[in-house]
Design an enzyme around this catalytic site. Structure first.
Site, PDB file in Angstrom:
ATOM      1  N   SER A 108       9.896   8.575  -6.045  1.00  0.00           N
ATOM      2  CA  SER A 108       9.314   8.072  -4.992  1.00  0.00           C
ATOM      3  C   SER A 108       8.751   9.133  -4.251  1.00  0.00           C
ATOM      4  CB  SER A 108       9.832   6.910  -4.313  1.00  0.00           C
ATOM      5  OG  SER A 108       9.010   6.157  -3.608  1.00  0.00           O
ATOM      6  N   LYS A 160       0.380  -8.593  16.538  1.00  0.00           N
ATOM      7  CA  LYS A 160       1.362  -7.536  17.089  1.00  0.00           C
ATOM      8  C   LYS A 160       2.809  -7.689  16.468  1.00  0.00           C
ATOM      9  CE  LYS A 160       1.951  -4.225  19.796  1.00  0.00           C
ATOM     10  NZ  LYS A 160       1.460  -2.834  19.727  1.00  0.00           N
TER      11      LYS A 160
END
Length: 286
Positions: A108, A160
Site C-alpha cells: 500500500s 459535518k
C-alpha cells in the site's frame, strides 16, 4: 627536520578529496505511515519525522546514489505522496539515482514510497503490492447505550459528522466513503503507472489490492530484481561507501520511556491507534 615537519609526520594521513570513495546514502523508512506522532513513537513514518534524514542523505558531496530501506504496511496516502515527492525533488536536483529495497513488507503506502525510486528490489520472500485503499474504524454507539451515556454533538452543515463512530452507520455515508476511496485509488494507480510504466505486466490485475511475494512481484514488473542492499550496491557501486541516514528519534523514545497520559480521551485514542497499527502489520503475519 623542523619541529613542524615532525608534528606533521605523526599526524594521521588525510586522504585527498579525489581519493575518498563515493557514497551511497541509505534512508530507513520503517513503520506505519501516519501524520500522527507522540513523544515516544518509534515505528511511524511521516514527512515530519523522516525529512531530515532524507535531506542528509542527498546532501553528501560524494553522493552517487540514494537507497530507500522500506519496511511498511502502508498508511496515510497524503504522507506517502509528500515523502515520495520530496525524494523525487531531491533526486532531480542532485542528479542521482534512487534505489528502493523492500524488506519484510512494502505494501500500500509502503509500495507508494518504493515507487519514488528509479529501481526497486525485494527479497524473494518480501510482501509487495496492495495497490488499493482501505480505511477502518470502530462503531461505538452500542457501547454508549450499554453504559447509559448520551453523546451530544451540534454542527452547522449536514455532513459535518459523517461516519461518526458514536452514531449508527448510514448507508449514504458508506457510499460517500466508497467514492472517496475510488478517487484515491485512481491517484495511486496513476502514480504507479507513471513510475513503473512499461515494466508492468498486464496479465494480472495489479491494482486489485492483492499482495505478492518479491519473487512474484518481479515477474509482474512491480520490482526490478531480487536482492538486498549490500548485494546490489556491491555489484552496482563496488567502490562506494554505504552510509545510513537515520530519522531523528523523539527524546523519550531514545530514553526508552513511555509517556503517561492523565486524560482518558488521550488514553482511548492511543489504545485504538495501537490496535489499528497492530492490525495493519498482522495482515501480513508480522
Amino acid at each position: 627536520m623542523s619541529v613542524t615537519d615532525k608534528i606533521a609526520a605523526r599526524l594521521p594521513r588525510v586522504m585527498d578529496r579525489g581519493e575518498r570513495p563515493p557514497v551511497v546514502a541509505a534512508v530507513r523508512l520503517h513503520g506505519v505511515i501516519t501524520p500522527q506522532s507522540s513523544p515516544v513513537t518509534r515505528n511511524t513514518i511521516s514527512l515530519q519525522n523522516v525529512e531530515s534524514a532524507i535531506n542528509r542523505a542527498f546532501d553528501n558531496e560524494r553522493l552517487i546514489a540514494v537507497a530507500l530501506l522500506i519496511n511498511s504496511p502502508g498508511g496515510a496516502p497524503t504522507q506517502s505522496a509528500l515523502i515520495a515527492e520530496r525524494i523525487r525533488e531531491l533526486a532531480t536536483k542532485k542528479h542521482v539515482p534512487v534505489l528502493a529495497f523492500c524488506e519484510d513488507v512494502a505494501a500500500s503506502g509502503g509500495y507508494w514510497l518504493a515507487c519514488a525510486a528509479d529501481e526497486i528490489y525485494a527479497h524473494g520472500t518480501s510482501l509487495v503490492g496492495s495497490i488499493g485503499v482501505v480505511s477502518a474504524g470502530f462503531g461505538l454507539n452500542g457501547l454508549l447505550d450499554k453504559a447509559g451515556v448520551e453523546r451530544r454533538v451540534y454542527t452547522a452543515g449536514e455532513n459535518k459528522v459523517r461516519l461518526d463512530p458514536f452514531q449508527a452507520e448510514k448507508q449514504e455515508d458508506v457510499e460517500w466513503l466508497k467514492g472517496l476511496h475510488a478517487d484515491l485509488h485512481e491517484q495511486f494507480k496513476a502514480w504507479v503507472t507513471e513510475r513503473r510504466g512499461a515494466k508492468l505486466k498486464t496479465e494480472e490485475d495489479l491494482f486489485s489490492g492483492e499482495i505478492w511475494t518479491g519473487a512474484k512481484a518481479q515477474q509482474l514488473g512491480l520490482v526490478d530484481g531480487i536482492g538486498t542492499i549490500r548485494s546490489v550496491i556491491a555489484k552496482r557501486f563496488p567502490d562506494a561507501e554505504l552510509t545510513v541516514a537515520e530519522p531523528k528519534k523523539p527524546l523519550l523514545a531514545k530514553l526508552g520511556l513511555a509517556a503517561a497520559s492523565t486524560r482518558s480521551g488521550d488514553l482511548v485514542t492511543q489504545v485504538l491507534a495501537s490496535i489499528e497499527e497492530r492490525a495493519r502489520w498482522s495482515r501480513f503475519g508480522l
